[in-house]
Design a protein around this motif. Structure first.
Motif, PDB file in Angstrom:
ATOM      1  N   SER A  94       0.811  -1.226   0.000  1.00  0.00           N
ATOM      2  CA  SER A  94       0.000   0.000   0.000  1.00  0.00           C
ATOM      3  C   SER A  94       0.840   1.269   0.000  1.00  0.00           C
ATOM      4  CB  SER A  94      -0.917   0.014   1.221  1.00  0.00           C
ATOM      5  OG  SER A  94      -0.150   0.175   2.418  1.00  0.00           O
ATOM      6  N   HIS A  95       2.071   1.199   0.472  1.00  0.00           N
ATOM      7  CA  HIS A  95       2.949   2.359   0.675  1.00  0.00           C
ATOM      8  C   HIS A  95       2.324   3.387   1.614  1.00  0.00           C
ATOM      9  CE1 HIS A  95       5.992   0.974  -2.095  1.00  0.00           C
ATOM     10  NE2 HIS A  95       5.031   0.660  -2.936  1.00  0.00           N
ATOM     11  N   LYS A  96       1.363   2.960   2.405  1.00  0.00           N
ATOM     12  CA  LYS A  96       0.761   3.837   3.403  1.00  0.00           C
ATOM     13  C   LYS A  96       1.696   3.906   4.610  1.00  0.00           C
ATOM     14  CE  LYS A  96      -3.341   4.655   6.184  1.00  0.00           C
ATOM     15  NZ  LYS A  96      -4.719   4.285   6.480  1.00  0.00           N
ATOM     16  N   ASN A  97       1.925   5.130   5.098  1.00  0.00           N
ATOM     17  CA  ASN A  97       2.749   5.328   6.286  1.00  0.00           C
ATOM     18  C   ASN A  97       1.885   5.096   7.523  1.00  0.00           C
ATOM     19  OD1 ASN A  97       5.004   6.101   4.751  1.00  0.00           O
ATOM     20  ND2 ASN A  97       4.202   8.181   4.592  1.00  0.00           N
ATOM     21  N   TYR A  98       2.325   4.169   8.365  1.00  0.00           N
ATOM     22  CA  TYR A  98       1.569   3.847   9.576  1.00  0.00           C
ATOM     23  C   TYR A  98       2.193   4.432  10.833  1.00  0.00           C
ATOM     24  CZ  TYR A  98      -1.002   0.572   6.685  1.00  0.00           C
ATOM     25  OH  TYR A  98      -1.790   0.013   5.706  1.00  0.00           O
ATOM     26  N   ILE A  99       3.528   4.476  10.866  1.00  0.00           N
ATOM     27  CA  ILE A  99       4.239   4.929  12.061  1.00  0.00           C
ATOM     28  C   ILE A  99       5.408   5.810  11.636  1.00  0.00           C
ATOM     29  CG2 ILE A  99       5.589   4.223  14.101  1.00  0.00           C
ATOM     30  CD1 ILE A  99       2.799   3.115  14.345  1.00  0.00           C
ATOM     31  N   TYR A 100       5.593   6.914  12.362  1.00  0.00           N
ATOM     32  CA  TYR A 100       6.805   7.719  12.259  1.00  0.00           C
ATOM     33  C   TYR A 100       7.612   7.401  13.516  1.00  0.00           C
ATOM     34  CZ  TYR A 100       9.876  11.718  12.939  1.00  0.00           C
ATOM     35  OH  TYR A 100      10.981  12.502  13.174  1.00  0.00           O
ATOM     36  N   ALA A 101       8.909   7.159  13.361  1.00  0.00           N
ATOM     37  CA  ALA A 101       9.743   6.860  14.528  1.00  0.00           C
ATOM     38  C   ALA A 101      11.041   7.636  14.460  1.00  0.00           C
ATOM     39  CB  ALA A 101      10.030   5.365  14.613  1.00  0.00           C
ATOM     40  N   GLU A 102      11.439   8.151  15.619  1.00  0.00           N
ATOM     41  CA  GLU A 102      12.761   8.768  15.743  1.00  0.00           C
ATOM     42  C   GLU A 102      13.498   8.040  16.851  1.00  0.00           C
ATOM     43  OE1 GLU A 102      11.475  12.808  18.075  1.00  0.00           O
ATOM     44  OE2 GLU A 102      11.032  12.703  15.925  1.00  0.00           O
ATOM     45  N   SER A 103      14.762   7.752  16.583  1.00  0.00           N
ATOM     46  CA  SER A 103      15.558   6.940  17.496  1.00  0.00           C
ATOM     47  C   SER A 103      16.904   7.587  17.755  1.00  0.00           C
ATOM     48  CB  SER A 103      15.822   5.557  16.902  1.00  0.00           C
ATOM     49  OG  SER A 103      14.654   4.972  16.437  1.00  0.00           O
ATOM     50  N   ILE A 104      17.396   7.342  18.958  1.00  0.00           N
ATOM     51  CA  ILE A 104      18.768   7.675  19.318  1.00  0.00           C
ATOM     52  C   ILE A 104      19.416   6.355  19.679  1.00  0.00           C
ATOM     53  CG2 ILE A 104      20.247   8.806  21.028  1.00  0.00           C
ATOM     54  CD1 ILE A 104      18.051  10.959  21.260  1.00  0.00           C
ATOM     55  N   LEU A 105      20.481   6.008  18.962  1.00  0.00           N
ATOM     56  CA  LEU A 105      21.185   4.750  19.199  1.00  0.00           C
ATOM     57  C   LEU A 105      22.629   5.055  19.579  1.00  0.00           C
ATOM     58  CD1 LEU A 105      19.288   4.414  16.389  1.00  0.00           C
ATOM     59  CD2 LEU A 105      19.801   2.071  16.919  1.00  0.00           C
ATOM     60  N   VAL A 106      23.161   4.282  20.501  1.00  0.00           N
ATOM     61  CA  VAL A 106      24.536   4.471  20.955  1.00  0.00           C
ATOM     62  C   VAL A 106      25.407   3.456  20.217  1.00  0.00           C
ATOM     63  CG1 VAL A 106      26.051   4.613  22.956  1.00  0.00           C
ATOM     64  CG2 VAL A 106      23.607   5.141  23.212  1.00  0.00           C
ATOM     65  N   PHE A 155       1.288  11.467   6.832  1.00  0.00           N
ATOM     66  CA  PHE A 155       0.070  10.693   7.076  1.00  0.00           C
ATOM     67  C   PHE A 155      -1.149  11.230   6.329  1.00  0.00           C
ATOM     68  CE2 PHE A 155       2.705  10.260  10.957  1.00  0.00           C
ATOM     69  CZ  PHE A 155       2.904   8.890  10.920  1.00  0.00           C
ATOM     70  N   ASN A 156      -0.954  12.276   5.519  1.00  0.00           N
ATOM     71  CA  ASN A 156      -2.053  12.883   4.779  1.00  0.00           C
ATOM     72  C   ASN A 156      -3.169  13.344   5.723  1.00  0.00           C
ATOM     73  OD1 ASN A 156      -3.211  13.823   2.433  1.00  0.00           O
ATOM     74  ND2 ASN A 156      -4.312  11.911   2.048  1.00  0.00           N
ATOM     75  N   ILE A 157      -2.753  14.041   6.784  1.00  0.00           N
ATOM     76  CA  ILE A 157      -3.688  14.594   7.760  1.00  0.00           C
ATOM     77  C   ILE A 157      -3.391  16.082   7.918  1.00  0.00           C
ATOM     78  CG2 ILE A 157      -3.999  12.405   8.997  1.00  0.00           C
ATOM     79  CD1 ILE A 157      -2.034  13.452  11.145  1.00  0.00           C
ATOM     80  N   GLU A 158      -4.207  16.769   8.683  1.00  0.00           N
ATOM     81  CA  GLU A 158      -4.015  18.195   8.939  1.00  0.00           C
ATOM     82  C   GLU A 158      -2.979  18.397  10.050  1.00  0.00           C
ATOM     83  OE1 GLU A 158      -5.394  20.677   7.137  1.00  0.00           O
ATOM     84  OE2 GLU A 158      -6.216  19.075   5.885  1.00  0.00           O
ATOM     85  N   GLU A 182       7.785   6.488  18.873  1.00  0.00           N
ATOM     86  CA  GLU A 182       6.952   6.071  17.738  1.00  0.00           C
ATOM     87  C   GLU A 182       5.644   6.841  17.791  1.00  0.00           C
ATOM     88  OE1 GLU A 182       8.643   1.513  17.732  1.00  0.00           O
ATOM     89  OE2 GLU A 182       6.951   2.034  19.023  1.00  0.00           O
ATOM     90  N   LYS A 183       5.229   7.398  16.645  1.00  0.00           N
ATOM     91  CA  LYS A 183       4.035   8.239  16.578  1.00  0.00           C
ATOM     92  C   LYS A 183       3.117   7.759  15.462  1.00  0.00           C
ATOM     93  CE  LYS A 183       6.681  12.244  18.107  1.00  0.00           C
ATOM     94  NZ  LYS A 183       6.850  13.688  18.029  1.00  0.00           N
ATOM     95  N   PHE A 184       1.798   7.859  15.714  1.00  0.00           N
ATOM     96  CA  PHE A 184       0.813   7.535  14.681  1.00  0.00           C
ATOM     97  C   PHE A 184      -0.418   8.418  14.883  1.00  0.00           C
ATOM     98  CE2 PHE A 184       0.054   4.647  18.210  1.00  0.00           C
ATOM     99  CZ  PHE A 184      -1.318   4.676  18.370  1.00  0.00           C
TER     100      PHE A 184
END
Length: 192
Positions: A94-106, A155-158, A182-184
């Protein structure tokens, strides 16, 4: 007898408090939204089971940067180099985005094979953990509800539509190795 006794929580106290701190009433969330905000399981596998679609990573950015200030939750001093990673989890078909995630890794707390997979493939972090049999422990630090602002385009939202999120840190070999948010969209996953 009433299903709920006064002041009795149906979830672990720390998870309940995290939601309530940001005025998120767990009773108003769908079952699947509550699962996404409180699970310590691999989110990619959970999404694939729910959506019946393979999930892929779309990397927005991934850079090695020094942190501008100390980060006690990760036991890091100011100036420590971390991998700052921002991705979308999207349906492979679908190529639909379900989750946006930002990470900090050591990076110095990750083994070479894990770092290689992280930089050279589009494999989600959770799948790398599984494939390499990395023993991890996840601790949810916070949950939030906030306007999407600039993330709305993914996410094609306002921009004033709300996102739900969770922030957790991941331990391996007794040390925090990454912190992930993680954000949705609040309007996602309502039919469950």
């Amino acid at each position: 007898m009433s299903r709920l006794i006064a002041n009795e929580h149906l979830m672990r106290d720390d998870l309940q408090e995290s939601l309530e701190r940001h005025h998120i009433n767990p009773a108003t969330l769908s079952t699947f939204q509550r699962i996404l905000l409180t699970t310590d399981g691999t989110l990619t596998d959970i999404l694939e089971a729910y959506l019946f679609e393979q999930i892929q990573v779309f990397k927005l950015s991934q850079n090695l940067i020094p942190i501008p200030e100390s980060l006690p939750a990760m036991e890091l001093a100011e100036g420590t180099e971390v991998i700052d990673r921002r991705i979308l989890l999207q349906g492979r078909i679908s190529h639909k985005n379900y989750i946006y995630a930002e990470s900090i890794l050591v990076p110095e707390r990750l083994d070479d094979n894990f770092r290689h997979e992280l930089f050279k493939t589009k494999t989600p972090i959770g799948k790398i953990w599984l494939e390499q049999k990395v023993e991890t422990f996840k601790e949810i630090l916070d949950s939030a509800k906030e306007p999407a602002h600039s993330l709305a385009e993914y996410f094609n939202i306002e921009p004033n539509d709300n996102l739900l999120s969770r922030t957790y840190r991941v331990f391996s070999k007794g040390k925090p190795v990454m912190m992930i948010t993680e954000k949705f969209p609040e309007r996602y996953f309502l039919n469950s």
